[in-house]
Design a protein around this motif. Structure first.
Motif, PDB file in Angstrom:
ATOM      1  N   ILE A 190       1.080  -1.465  -0.442  1.00 26.77           N
ATOM      2  CA  ILE A 190      -0.225  -0.330  -0.279  1.00 26.77           C
ATOM      3  C   ILE A 190       0.707   1.620  -0.144  1.00 26.77           C
ATOM      4  CG2 ILE A 190      -1.719   1.131   1.463  1.00 26.77           C
ATOM      5  CD1 ILE A 190      -3.169  -0.999   2.454  1.00 26.77           C
ATOM      6  N   PRO A 191       0.601   2.198  -0.904  1.00 22.57           N
ATOM      7  CA  PRO A 191       1.746   3.057  -1.191  1.00 22.57           C
ATOM      8  C   PRO A 191       0.986   3.798   0.672  1.00 22.57           C
ATOM      9  CG  PRO A 191      -0.002   3.242  -3.103  1.00 22.57           C
ATOM     10  CD  PRO A 191      -0.220   2.337  -2.168  1.00 22.57           C
ATOM     11  N   ALA A 192       2.401   4.488   0.554  1.00 24.02           N
ATOM     12  CA  ALA A 192       2.589   5.864   2.442  1.00 24.02           C
ATOM     13  C   ALA A 192       1.916   6.185   2.179  1.00 24.02           C
ATOM     14  CB  ALA A 192       3.771   5.983   2.346  1.00 24.02           C
ATOM     15  N   ASP A 193       1.413   7.460   1.687  1.00 19.89           N
ATOM     16  CA  ASP A 193       0.462   8.355   0.888  1.00 19.89           C
ATOM     17  C   ASP A 193      -0.877   7.582   0.630  1.00 19.89           C
ATOM     18  OD1 ASP A 193       0.967   7.843  -1.603  1.00 19.89           O
ATOM     19  OD2 ASP A 193       1.436   9.650  -2.297  1.00 19.89           O
ATOM     20  N   ALA A 194      -1.591   6.780   0.534  1.00 21.80           N
ATOM     21  CA  ALA A 194      -2.843   6.357   0.383  1.00 21.80           C
ATOM     22  C   ALA A 194      -3.835   6.403   1.050  1.00 21.80           C
ATOM     23  CB  ALA A 194      -2.888   4.958  -0.233  1.00 21.80           C
ATOM     24  N   ARG A 195      -4.788   7.395   0.614  1.00 15.60           N
ATOM     25  CA  ARG A 195      -5.746   7.307   1.368  1.00 15.60           C
ATOM     26  C   ARG A 195      -7.148   5.943   2.097  1.00 15.60           C
ATOM     27  NH1 ARG A 195      -8.188  11.196  -2.595  1.00 15.60           N
ATOM     28  NH2 ARG A 195      -7.972   9.486  -3.995  1.00 15.60           N
ATOM     29  N   VAL A 196      -6.623   5.629   3.512  1.00  6.82           N
ATOM     30  CA  VAL A 196      -7.485   4.172   3.269  1.00  6.82           C
ATOM     31  C   VAL A 196      -8.840   4.290   4.257  1.00  6.82           C
ATOM     32  CG1 VAL A 196      -6.578   2.221   4.822  1.00  6.82           C
ATOM     33  CG2 VAL A 196      -4.778   3.419   3.744  1.00  6.82           C
ATOM     34  N   ALA A 197      -9.891   3.654   3.694  1.00  8.89           N
ATOM     35  CA  ALA A 197     -11.296   3.524   4.421  1.00  8.89           C
ATOM     36  C   ALA A 197     -11.053   2.029   5.352  1.00  8.89           C
ATOM     37  CB  ALA A 197     -11.750   3.833   3.873  1.00  8.89           C
ATOM     38  N   VAL A 198     -11.204   2.346   6.522  1.00  9.51           N
ATOM     39  CA  VAL A 198     -11.318   1.626   7.086  1.00  9.51           C
ATOM     40  C   VAL A 198     -13.154   0.772   8.022  1.00  9.51           C
ATOM     41  CG1 VAL A 198     -10.869  -0.277   9.199  1.00  9.51           C
ATOM     42  CG2 VAL A 198      -9.558   1.054   7.786  1.00  9.51           C
ATOM     43  N   ILE A 199     -13.663   0.193   6.951  1.00 12.11           N
ATOM     44  CA  ILE A 199     -15.052  -0.102   7.674  1.00 12.11           C
ATOM     45  C   ILE A 199     -15.276  -0.918   9.384  1.00 12.11           C
ATOM     46  CG2 ILE A 199     -17.406  -1.188   7.035  1.00 12.11           C
ATOM     47  CD1 ILE A 199     -16.360  -1.972   4.209  1.00 12.11           C
ATOM     48  N   GLY A 200     -15.876   0.180  10.240  1.00 11.91           N
ATOM     49  CA  GLY A 200     -15.714  -0.371  11.506  1.00 11.91           C
ATOM     50  C   GLY A 200     -14.982   0.851  12.586  1.00 11.91           C
ATOM     51  N   SER A 201     -14.904   0.828  13.350  1.00 14.54           N
ATOM     52  CA  SER A 201     -14.532   1.549  14.195  1.00 14.54           C
ATOM     53  C   SER A 201     -13.755   0.170  15.708  1.00 14.54           C
ATOM     54  CB  SER A 201     -14.664   2.707  14.737  1.00 14.54           C
ATOM     55  OG  SER A 201     -16.035   2.129  15.501  1.00 14.54           O
ATOM     56  N   GLY A 202     -13.765  -0.958  15.442  1.00 17.27           N
ATOM     57  CA  GLY A 202     -13.439  -1.601  17.232  1.00 17.27           C
ATOM     58  C   GLY A 202     -12.145  -1.862  16.963  1.00 17.27           C
ATOM     59  N   LEU A 223     -12.157   5.874  10.482  1.00 17.84           N
ATOM     60  CA  LEU A 223     -13.014   4.719  10.938  1.00 17.84           C
ATOM     61  C   LEU A 223     -14.127   5.257  10.056  1.00 17.84           C
ATOM     62  CD1 LEU A 223     -10.779   3.699  13.703  1.00 17.84           C
ATOM     63  CD2 LEU A 223     -10.231   2.855  12.130  1.00 17.84           C
ATOM     64  N   LEU A 224     -14.719   4.173   9.649  1.00 17.03           N
ATOM     65  CA  LEU A 224     -15.992   4.465   8.860  1.00 17.03           C
ATOM     66  C   LEU A 224     -16.961   3.446   9.737  1.00 17.03           C
ATOM     67  CD1 LEU A 224     -15.262   4.134   4.804  1.00 17.03           C
ATOM     68  CD2 LEU A 224     -15.178   6.102   6.933  1.00 17.03           C
ATOM     69  N   SER A 225     -18.024   3.956  10.117  1.00 10.24           N
ATOM     70  CA  SER A 225     -19.024   3.248  10.990  1.00 10.24           C
ATOM     71  C   SER A 225     -20.523   4.246  10.975  1.00 10.24           C
ATOM     72  CB  SER A 225     -18.553   2.877  12.430  1.00 10.24           C
ATOM     73  OG  SER A 225     -18.365   4.313  13.210  1.00 10.24           O
ATOM     74  N   ARG A 226     -21.413   3.370  11.559  1.00  7.67           N
ATOM     75  CA  ARG A 226     -22.287   4.210  11.439  1.00  7.67           C
ATOM     76  C   ARG A 226     -22.494   5.047  13.465  1.00  7.67           C
ATOM     77  NH1 ARG A 226     -23.937  -0.594   8.777  1.00  7.67           N
ATOM     78  NH2 ARG A 226     -26.000  -0.436   7.507  1.00  7.67           N
ATOM     79  N   SER A 227     -22.328   4.518  14.089  1.00  4.79           N
ATOM     80  CA  SER A 227     -21.623   5.089  15.399  1.00  4.79           C
ATOM     81  C   SER A 227     -20.236   6.138  15.557  1.00  4.79           C
ATOM     82  CB  SER A 227     -21.991   4.397  16.753  1.00  4.79           C
ATOM     83  OG  SER A 227     -21.255   3.296  16.329  1.00  4.79           O
ATOM     84  N   GLY A 228     -19.478   5.435  15.106  1.00  4.82           N
ATOM     85  CA  GLY A 228     -17.938   6.236  15.513  1.00  4.82           C
ATOM     86  C   GLY A 228     -17.466   5.912  17.066  1.00  4.82           C
ATOM     87  N   VAL A 229     -17.991   5.242  17.717  1.00  9.10           N
ATOM     88  CA  VAL A 229     -17.529   4.588  18.687  1.00  9.10           C
ATOM     89  C   VAL A 229     -16.734   3.968  19.010  1.00  9.10           C
ATOM     90  CG1 VAL A 229     -18.787   3.532  21.009  1.00  9.10           C
ATOM     91  CG2 VAL A 229     -20.017   4.226  19.807  1.00  9.10           C
TER      92      VAL A 229
END
Length: 486
Positions: A190-202, A223-229
């Motif tokens: 993964i390129p060092a400057d890549a924009r990374v999205a992660v589904i979930g925040s656990g 970190l993507l989620s519905r609640s952001g917890v």
């Protein structure tokens, strides 16, 4: 007895260890698993050092009768001192090291079983079907994907919860990672400057963020989620000697046939009163709704807080939960699932201070962002992804960090479970999972136990709605071993 164990993860290790310590007439045991991570499961494969065990040694033993079993195993490893979490005052080793503990525990148990006269063998193939040559003798034949047939008297489903599900239909899109582990493989390239999205925040999302930044990633991570917890932060362990929140009291409540949530609250209230500590302030903290970063920052200042409320509750979820949950009143179970799912998950599997500090540093620097209100994610024709939450924005890489919920049938086990349901050997529960008899873990159909099949772990409908931890699995395994040998 000819016993088949389907799945060779943590639950199977606990069962073999318990069987090796249980007296009875020896027979044969065949373990079936088609994965390349036998005994380790998904989380404990060889991986980057940044991926650590998320609990202190006292909470990771797979021997129900010996909570110090894993801690003693660690003492013989000279490198443990390198992995001290200063916030906990406890060693938190890479998960691959815990995988070695599982492997060695399984091999030691197999050696003891063989010395006791058992025949133990391993079949590196999945069980995909079964048949019954006799109408009522309880014998079954397990059929594997490689064409094998294996007669058994009893069979145990110990298959875990499987791999994450692709809820956004992104499989096959360049840059999409549905199974994060092992992170040594999935973050490579993964390129060092890549924009990374992660589904979930656990915890899995936290693992990904920590592993990326340890690998010198400089691009934004969301970190993507519905609640952001975020998960709670684990406090430094203190000696716990509960007088009320005990397995004995859990069994006493369960013996009445139904358990009410207010009875468990009263046990916690009595426990804190015994310690001279306030119940209301503890309850207020658990119910509080704070901004995730505010709570994270506060909890990092409270690692040494002497109030034992959160520590006791974490212990109770792990130790009492499996005992009382099957008999908890349905309205209470529904309330806990619908209103307190994330709170209970965060308490039972909190972040260790080391990772919490890294996450806070990344949040403060702006490299890591919590993005609630996730709507959908779409693969873009020219590469990358469009994320829809409170805005519309682009990511280069998407990781799926949402683990399957409890009662989910692993994809590899779906053919076998379908065969069990079709043949009348199993029955689905309304809330998910397979119906089981509480003490024996036997599959139930119309309240009648099947003569062959048992289930360990979250596939059973009466298991907790959060991922079963090693001590919980060990307790289930010990009870099942006693039943099988009796």
């Amino acid at each position: 007895m000819d016993l088949g164990i389907i799945g060779a993860g943590t639950a199977a290790v606990g069962l073999l260890d318990a069987l090796a310590a249980t007296e009875g007439t020896p027979g044969s045991i065949t373990v079936f698993d088609g994965s390349s991570a036998v005994w380790r499961g998904r989380p404990y494969q060889p991986d980057v050092e940044a991926v650590r065990v998320n609990a202190p040694p006292a909470l990771m033993s797979v021997r129900a009768t010996d909570r110090a079993h894993y801690a003693r195993w660690l003492q013989d490893r000279h490198e443990v001192a390198r992995y001290l979490d200063e916030g906990l005052g406890q060693p938190l080793v890479p998960r691959s090291v815990y995988g070695e503990y599982l492997e060695q525990t399984a091999q030691t148990a197999i050696g003891r079983l063989r010395r006791n006269g058992w025949q133990v063998s391993m079949v590196n193939s999945r069980v995909v079907d079964f048949s019954r040559p006799g109408a009522s003798d309880g014998r079954a034949v397990l059929h594997t994907a490689n064409g094998g047939s294996h007669p058994v008297d009893r069979a145990v489903l110990s298959v875990g919860s499987g791999r994450p599900r692709d809820h956004y239909g992104l499989t096959g899109a360049p840059g999409y990672v549905n199974e994060p582990y092992p992170l040594a493989d999935t973050i490579a390239g993964i390129p060092a400057d890549a924009r990374v999205a992660v589904i979930g925040s656990g915890l899995t999302a936290v693992d990904i963020a920590v592993a990326l930044t340890t690998d010198n990633h400089t691009g934004p991570i969301s970190l993507l989620s519905r609640s952001g917890v975020l998960p709670f932060v684990q406090q430094r362990p203190l000696p716990l000697a509960p007088q009320h929140l005990t397995p004995a009291n859990g069994l006493r409540l369960a013996a009445a046939g139904v358990v009410h949530f207010h009875q468990l609250v009263e046990l916690m209230r009595a426990e804190l009163a015994e310690l001279g500590q306030d119940f209301e302030s503890f309850a207020a903290e658990i119910r509080a709704t704070e901004q995730p970063v505010t709570r994270l920052r506060r909890q990092l200042t409270e690692l040494d807080n002497p109030h034992q409320g959160r520590r006791l509750l974490t212990m109770a979820i792990r130790v009492l939960g499996p005992i009382v949950w099957p008999l908890l009143a349905e309205q209470d179970r529904s309330m806990l699932r619908s209103e307190y799912f994330r709170t209970i998950s965060s308490l039972s599997s909190p972040m260790v201070p080391r990772n919490a500090k890294i996450v806070l540093r990344l949040l403060d620097s702006g490299q890591l962002r919590l993005r609630p209100s996730l709507g959908k994610i779409e693969a873009r024709p020219g590469g990358g992804f469009t994320v829809h939450d409170d805005a519309e924005w682009h990511a280069d890489v998407v990781f799926n960090a949402v683990n399957p919920p409890a009662y989910t049938t692993p994809q590899e086990t779906e053919p076998l479970v379908s065969a069990l349901l079709a043949s009348g050997a199993a029955e689905s529960a309304a809330t998910g999972g397979l119906c089981v008899e509480p003490r024996t873990r036997r599959l139930l159909v119309a309240d009648r136990p099947d003569p062959t099949w048992h289930a360990l772990g979250n596939l059973a409908a009466d298991s907790l709605f959060i991922a079963t931890n090693p001590p919980g699995l060990a307790m289930e395994a010990a009870a099942l071993a006693h039943h099988l040998m009796a």
